[in-house]
Design an enzyme around this catalytic site. Structure first.
Site, mmCIF file in Angstrom:
data_model
loop_
_atom_site.group_PDB
_atom_site.id
_atom_site.type_symbol
_atom_site.label_atom_id
_atom_site.label_comp_id
_atom_site.label_asym_id
_atom_site.label_seq_id
_atom_site.Cartn_x
_atom_site.Cartn_y
_atom_site.Cartn_z
ATOM 1 N N GLY A 89 -8.575 17.178 3.198
ATOM 2 C CA GLY A 89 -7.589 18.244 3.126
ATOM 3 C C GLY A 89 -7.912 19.340 4.121
ATOM 4 N N GLY A 137 -9.541 13.809 0.935
ATOM 5 C CA GLY A 137 -8.129 13.501 0.775
ATOM 6 C C GLY A 137 -7.693 12.252 1.503
ATOM 7 C CG ASP A 168 -10.206 16.472 -4.695
ATOM 8 O OD1 ASP A 168 -10.846 15.895 -3.800
ATOM 9 O OD2 ASP A 168 -9.299 17.299 -4.439
#
Length: 370
Positions: A89, A137, A168
């Site tokens: 990200g 990401g 994540d």
């Protein structure tokens, strides 16, 4: 990375294919159809195609449009430039948002994690070319796909603990299901792995030489994904994790990060001691939160439930000292000297870790059924 085949014609040996549709303008995402395939190209090569919020929305819109389009039977994801699919990200934007006490990052994560879930449940083959750098990401938009292709140039990692964050984008779901404790090792250290180790840990399905990616993309415009892949897959060069499995499993099965470090130091294995030194340079809070979230993820029965859990952890990190400090040290000032608070594992309280499991003020992501 191999150049994006935006203008590659279908192979002459095939039956005539429909002309390639023109590339549609978008927010750093190129979208086109060619034959039976829909191509999505992340197009921020100077930033190694790091994801922005508009890019996430553009990817989601394309997948929505193509899900019920009978002309598109396969989706292919690539990255522009020579360096990689996606470095993660846009963490500079996250840094600025966190410093300002904003909520833009939480909104970005809500849409990003929903995209990750959509990719995992996509009704058509979703072929991700995981060539070059694939981190954070980038793992989220590739490793949840049904067809994950790595090359000899692949460098895959979830390096979040080095910036005071927690893996994540469904990373704890993926790593929590790797053999033994390999996923724990990768989650805590943020270590980069190549093709063979990505196959071993379940982050990828097929190895294709980088020089063959353009030909594979061309074949995907005419052939089903399995037939196209059969023409180009090849054995990957040996990795390193299989040989390290014994000490990794023995050390990372410990109940706490402190004991993991102690076992690594006491193992008598030089690589294990080096790994302990690596861990001691990461954010102590992020290490403890990551181990807690990863082990909680192992007990959940769906990616959606894990993404809900990770959303809690991400929102907690957004208001932490270590996320701003970690990004400052690694990306903004680049002094590589983060000043973690607290600076040691012993200083991280149970209450500080519990905050990463607590619903954020705006409520949970809400992907998993109640």
């Amino acid at each position: 990375m191999i150049a994006v085949p935006a203008e590659n014609p279908a192979a002459a040996s095939a039956a005539p294919a429909a002309p390639a549709a023109p590339v549609a303008p978008g927010p750093d995402v190129l979208r086109r159809t060619d034959g039976r395939a829909g191509f999505l190209t992340l197009d921020r090569p100077r930033a190694i195609n790091a994801l922005t919020h508009p890019m996430v929305r553009a990817l989601d819109a394309a997948l929505t449009d193509w899900a019920d389009d009978p002309a598109v039977t396969t989706v292919v994801l690539r990255g522009a430039g020579e360096r990689g699919l996606c470095a993660g990200g846009d963490i500079r934007a996250i840094h600025d948002d966190a410093r300002a006490g904003g909520t833009a990052s939480a909104a970005f994560w809500r849409d990003e994690y929903r995209l990750n879930a959509r990719i995992a449940r996509y009704p058509k083959p979703y072929v991700a070319f995981m060539d070059g750098i694939v981190m954070g990401g980038g793992v989220g938009v590739s490793a949840h796909g049904s067809v994950r292709v790595v090359t000899e140039r692949s460098r895959i990692a979830m390096p979040e603990t080095g910036i005071g964050f927690v893996p994540d984008v469904g990373g704890t779901w993926l790593l929590g299901r790797a053999p033994g404790e390999l996923g724990t090792h990768l989650a805590l250290t943020g270590a980069q792995i190549g093709a063979a180790d990505a196959l071993l840990t379940g982050l990828a399905d097929h190895h294709v030489p980088a020089a063959a990616l353009d030909a594979l993309a061309d074949d995907l415009t005419r052939l089903p994904a399995d037939e196209a892949l059969a023409r180009h897959t090849a054995p990957a060069a040996p990795g390193v994790l299989a040989e390290q499995r014994e000490w990794i499993d023995a050390c990372y099965s410990a109940p706490t990060v402190e004991e993991i470090v102690d076992r690594l130091l006491d193992s008598g294995v030089p690589a294990a001691k080096e790994t302990a030194d690596t861990l001691l340079g990461k954010s102590p809070t992020a290490l403890k939160a990551t181990l807690t979230v990863l082990r909680a993820a192992r007990g959940l029965d769906s990616l959606e439930a894990v993404l809900d859990l990770e959303y809690r952890a991400s929102c907690a990190a957004l208001t932490s000292h270590d996320l701003v400090e970690g990004i400052r040290a690694q990306v903004v000032d680049k002094d590589r000297n983060p000043r973690w608070d607290p600076p040691t594992l012993a200083g991280v309280t149970d209450a500080a870790v519990a905050r990463y499991l607590t619903p954020p003020p705006g409520g949970d992501l809400g992907l998993a059924p109640a």
